[in-house]
Design a protein around this motif. Structure first.
Motif, PDB file in Angstrom:
ATOM      1  N   ARG A 215     -25.505  26.906 -22.571  1.00 20.00           N
ATOM      2  CA  ARG A 215     -24.268  27.198 -23.281  1.00 20.00           C
ATOM      3  C   ARG A 215     -23.283  26.064 -23.056  1.00 20.00           C
ATOM      4  O   ARG A 215     -23.334  25.364 -22.058  1.00 20.00           O
ATOM      5  N   GLY A 216     -22.410  25.929 -24.008  1.00 21.56           N
ATOM      6  CA  GLY A 216     -21.321  24.970 -23.901  1.00 21.56           C
ATOM      7  C   GLY A 216     -20.038  25.665 -24.310  1.00 21.56           C
ATOM      8  O   GLY A 216     -20.065  26.599 -25.108  1.00 21.56           O
ATOM      9  N   SER A 217     -18.923  25.216 -23.764  1.00 26.16           N
ATOM     10  CA  SER A 217     -17.642  25.836 -24.104  1.00 26.16           C
ATOM     11  C   SER A 217     -16.580  24.775 -24.308  1.00 26.16           C
ATOM     12  O   SER A 217     -16.520  23.787 -23.566  1.00 26.16           O
ATOM     13  N   TYR A 218     -15.767  24.996 -25.305  1.00 24.76           N
ATOM     14  CA  TYR A 218     -14.565  24.194 -25.532  1.00 24.76           C
ATOM     15  C   TYR A 218     -13.391  25.053 -25.081  1.00 24.76           C
ATOM     16  O   TYR A 218     -13.178  26.146 -25.603  1.00 24.76           O
ATOM     17  N   HIS A 219     -12.638  24.583 -24.108  1.00 25.69           N
ATOM     18  CA  HIS A 219     -11.522  25.334 -23.520  1.00 25.69           C
ATOM     19  C   HIS A 219     -10.248  24.940 -24.269  1.00 25.69           C
ATOM     20  O   HIS A 219      -9.583  23.972 -23.917  1.00 25.69           O
ATOM     21  N   TYR A 220      -9.934  25.709 -25.287  1.00 18.64           N
ATOM     22  CA  TYR A 220      -8.864  25.351 -26.214  1.00 18.64           C
ATOM     23  C   TYR A 220      -7.506  25.930 -25.849  1.00 18.64           C
ATOM     24  O   TYR A 220      -6.490  25.547 -26.424  1.00 18.64           O
ATOM     25  N   GLY A 221      -7.425  26.805 -24.892  1.00 20.97           N
ATOM     26  CA  GLY A 221      -6.167  27.468 -24.562  1.00 20.97           C
ATOM     27  C   GLY A 221      -5.059  26.536 -24.139  1.00 20.97           C
ATOM     28  O   GLY A 221      -3.893  26.764 -24.442  1.00 20.97           O
ATOM     29  N   LYS A 222      -5.385  25.461 -23.442  1.00 22.92           N
ATOM     30  CA  LYS A 222      -4.337  24.571 -22.945  1.00 22.92           C
ATOM     31  C   LYS A 222      -3.637  23.800 -24.058  1.00 22.92           C
ATOM     32  O   LYS A 222      -2.621  23.177 -23.818  1.00 22.92           O
ATOM     33  N   HIS A 223      -4.147  23.874 -25.285  1.00 22.80           N
ATOM     34  CA  HIS A 223      -3.471  23.224 -26.405  1.00 22.80           C
ATOM     35  C   HIS A 223      -2.181  23.937 -26.777  1.00 22.80           C
ATOM     36  O   HIS A 223      -1.269  23.327 -27.313  1.00 22.80           O
ATOM     37  N   PHE A 224      -2.114  25.260 -26.514  1.00 22.31           N
ATOM     38  CA  PHE A 224      -0.930  26.000 -26.962  1.00 22.31           C
ATOM     39  C   PHE A 224      -0.449  27.072 -25.990  1.00 22.31           C
ATOM     40  O   PHE A 224       0.599  27.667 -26.206  1.00 22.31           O
ATOM     41  N   LEU A 225      -1.158  27.327 -24.901  1.00 21.66           N
ATOM     42  CA  LEU A 225      -0.756  28.371 -23.952  1.00 21.66           C
ATOM     43  C   LEU A 225       0.132  27.821 -22.847  1.00 21.66           C
ATOM     44  O   LEU A 225      -0.054  26.695 -22.401  1.00 21.66           O
ATOM     45  N   THR A 226       1.062  28.639 -22.411  1.00 19.21           N
ATOM     46  CA  THR A 226       1.874  28.283 -21.249  1.00 19.21           C
ATOM     47  C   THR A 226       1.490  29.123 -20.032  1.00 19.21           C
ATOM     48  O   THR A 226       2.049  28.946 -18.965  1.00 19.21           O
ATOM     49  N   ILE A 227       0.541  30.032 -20.184  1.00 17.73           N
ATOM     50  CA  ILE A 227       0.066  30.866 -19.083  1.00 17.73           C
ATOM     51  C   ILE A 227      -1.048  30.100 -18.374  1.00 17.73           C
ATOM     52  O   ILE A 227      -2.169  30.000 -18.871  1.00 17.73           O
ATOM     53  N   ASN A 228      -0.750  29.548 -17.216  1.00 19.14           N
ATOM     54  CA  ASN A 228      -1.731  28.712 -16.512  1.00 19.14           C
ATOM     55  C   ASN A 228      -2.956  29.468 -16.053  1.00 19.14           C
ATOM     56  O   ASN A 228      -4.027  28.893 -15.913  1.00 19.14           O
ATOM     57  N   ALA A 229      -2.827  30.758 -15.770  1.00 19.39           N
ATOM     58  CA  ALA A 229      -3.951  31.520 -15.235  1.00 19.39           C
ATOM     59  C   ALA A 229      -4.904  32.011 -16.322  1.00 19.39           C
ATOM     60  O   ALA A 229      -5.900  32.653 -16.024  1.00 19.39           O
ATOM     61  N   LEU A 230      -4.637  31.727 -17.585  1.00 21.51           N
ATOM     62  CA  LEU A 230      -5.459  32.199 -18.702  1.00 21.51           C
ATOM     63  C   LEU A 230      -6.269  31.046 -19.286  1.00 21.51           C
ATOM     64  O   LEU A 230      -5.728  29.995 -19.602  1.00 21.51           O
ATOM     65  N   ASP A 231      -7.571  31.256 -19.410  1.00 19.45           N
ATOM     66  CA  ASP A 231      -8.481  30.248 -19.962  1.00 19.45           C
ATOM     67  C   ASP A 231      -9.159  30.841 -21.199  1.00 19.45           C
ATOM     68  O   ASP A 231      -9.913  31.803 -21.087  1.00 19.45           O
ATOM     69  N   LEU A 232      -8.904  30.278 -22.370  1.00 23.81           N
ATOM     70  CA  LEU A 232      -9.564  30.693 -23.607  1.00 23.81           C
ATOM     71  C   LEU A 232     -10.638  29.671 -23.939  1.00 23.81           C
ATOM     72  O   LEU A 232     -10.416  28.474 -23.834  1.00 23.81           O
ATOM     73  N   TYR A 233     -11.817  30.146 -24.373  1.00 24.25           N
ATOM     74  CA  TYR A 233     -12.930  29.235 -24.604  1.00 24.25           C
ATOM     75  C   TYR A 233     -13.850  29.779 -25.696  1.00 24.25           C
ATOM     76  O   TYR A 233     -13.847  30.966 -25.998  1.00 24.25           O
ATOM     77  N   ALA A 234     -14.647  28.886 -26.269  1.00 23.69           N
ATOM     78  CA  ALA A 234     -15.650  29.261 -27.275  1.00 23.69           C
ATOM     79  C   ALA A 234     -16.688  28.154 -27.341  1.00 23.69           C
ATOM     80  O   ALA A 234     -16.396  27.001 -27.014  1.00 23.69           O
ATOM     81  N   GLY A 235     -17.910  28.525 -27.782  1.00 19.90           N
ATOM     82  CA  GLY A 235     -18.940  27.506 -27.907  1.00 19.90           C
ATOM     83  C   GLY A 235     -20.295  28.068 -28.263  1.00 19.90           C
ATOM     84  O   GLY A 235     -20.470  29.280 -28.415  1.00 19.90           O
ATOM     85  N   PRO A 236     -21.301  27.189 -28.382  1.00 20.16           N
ATOM     86  CA  PRO A 236     -22.651  27.596 -28.777  1.00 20.16           C
ATOM     87  C   PRO A 236     -23.504  28.082 -27.600  1.00 20.16           C
ATOM     88  O   PRO A 236     -23.235  27.771 -26.447  1.00 20.16           O
ATOM     89  N   VAL A 237     -24.536  28.852 -27.946  1.00 17.36           N
ATOM     90  CA  VAL A 237     -25.530  29.352 -26.990  1.00 17.36           C
ATOM     91  C   VAL A 237     -26.901  29.092 -27.606  1.00 17.36           C
ATOM     92  O   VAL A 237     -27.134  29.412 -28.769  1.00 17.36           O
ATOM     93  N   LEU A 238     -27.828  28.510 -26.830  1.00 17.42           N
ATOM     94  CA  LEU A 238     -29.157  28.195 -27.350  1.00 17.42           C
ATOM     95  C   LEU A 238     -30.192  28.328 -26.237  1.00 17.42           C
ATOM     96  O   LEU A 238     -30.013  27.783 -25.151  1.00 17.42           O
ATOM     97  N   GLY A 239     -31.274  29.067 -26.513  1.00 16.50           N
ATOM     98  CA  GLY A 239     -32.320  29.238 -25.510  1.00 16.50           C
ATOM     99  C   GLY A 239     -33.465  30.082 -26.027  1.00 16.50           C
ATOM    100  O   GLY A 239     -33.789  30.063 -27.212  1.00 16.50           O
TER     101      GLY A 239
END
Length: 174
Positions: free
Chosen positions: A97-121
Motif C-alpha cells: 500500500r501507498g499513502s499520500y498524506h494530504y491533511g497538512k495542505h489545509f489542516l491546522t490540527i497537528n494531531a490529525l493525519d488524513l491520507y489516501a492511496g492504492p492497495v495492490l497484492g
C-alpha cells in the motif's frame, strides 16, 4: 466478542486517551515516520454477505507527504445462496500500500493525519469446497488522530477487489 462491543471498547479507549492527555506539540505526518495500525473491520466483501476482519498495516514515510508499506488481514465471511444454502468463507489478503498524506495542505490540527492511496497484492481464499488465490486491487482513505505523541486511533475506508470496506483501530507511531 461482538463487533459492537469491540467498537465500543475502542471508542472508550480513544475518549479516555484524549481527555487524559495534556496538550502536546505533535507534528503531522513526517518523512521517516513508522506507523503501525492494528484493528478490526467489517462490511460486505464483493458479492458476499456480512463479515468480520482483524488485521494490521505498516507504513514508512519516504517523503514529507508519501508513505509506503504493507497490510495483512484475516477475514471471515458468511454468505448464502438461493434456497437457503449458507457457507463460510475465509480470506487472507496480503498487499502493498501507498499513502499520500494530504491533511497538512489545509489542516491546522497537528494531531490529525488524513491520507489516501492504492492497495495492490493477492489474497489466499477458501472454504470447505474451494481454495485458491485472487488479486487484491483497490484504494484506501482514512484518518488517524493521535491523542498521545506515539498513539492514536484510526478509521479507514476502502474500495476495490478483495479489500475490507471499513476498518477502525489503534495506531502507533515510532
Amino acid at each position: 466478542m461482538k463487533m459492537k462491543n469491540i467498537l465500543s471498547t475502542l471508542l472508550v479507549i480513544a475518549v479516555l486517551g484524549i481527555t487524559s492527555q495534556t496538550a502536546f506539540a505533535q507534528e503531522q505526518f513526517q518523512k521517516g515516520d513508522k506507523i503501525l495500525n492494528v484493528g478490526i473491520g467489517g462490511g460486505g466483501y464483493g458479492f458476499y454477505g456480512g463479515g468480520f476482519a482483524v488485521g494490521g498495516s505498516f507504513e514508512y514515510g519516504v517523503h514529507e507527504f508519501i508513505s509506503v508499506g504493507g497490510q495483512v488481514d484475516l477475514n471471515f465471511y458468511n454468505y448464502s445462496y438461493a434456497f437457503g444454502f449458507k457457507d463460510n468463507y475465509i480470506s487472507v489478503p496480503i498487499a502493498a500500500r501507498g499513502s499520500y498524506h494530504y491533511g497538512k495542505h489545509f489542516l491546522t490540527i497537528n494531531a490529525l493525519d488524513l491520507y489516501a492511496g492504492p492497495v495492490l497484492g493477492f489474497s489466499i481464499d477458501g472454504n470447505e469446497y474451494y481454495s485458491g488465490t485472487s488479486i487484491v486491487i483497490g484504494a484506501q482513505a482514512g484518518a488517524r488522530y493521535y491523542f498521545k505523541p506515539a498513539m492514536g486511533v484510526f478509521a479507514e475506508f476502502s474500495g476495490g477487489s478483495n479489500v475490507i470496506p471499513a476498518k477502525v483501530g489503534l495506531t502507533f507511531k515510532f
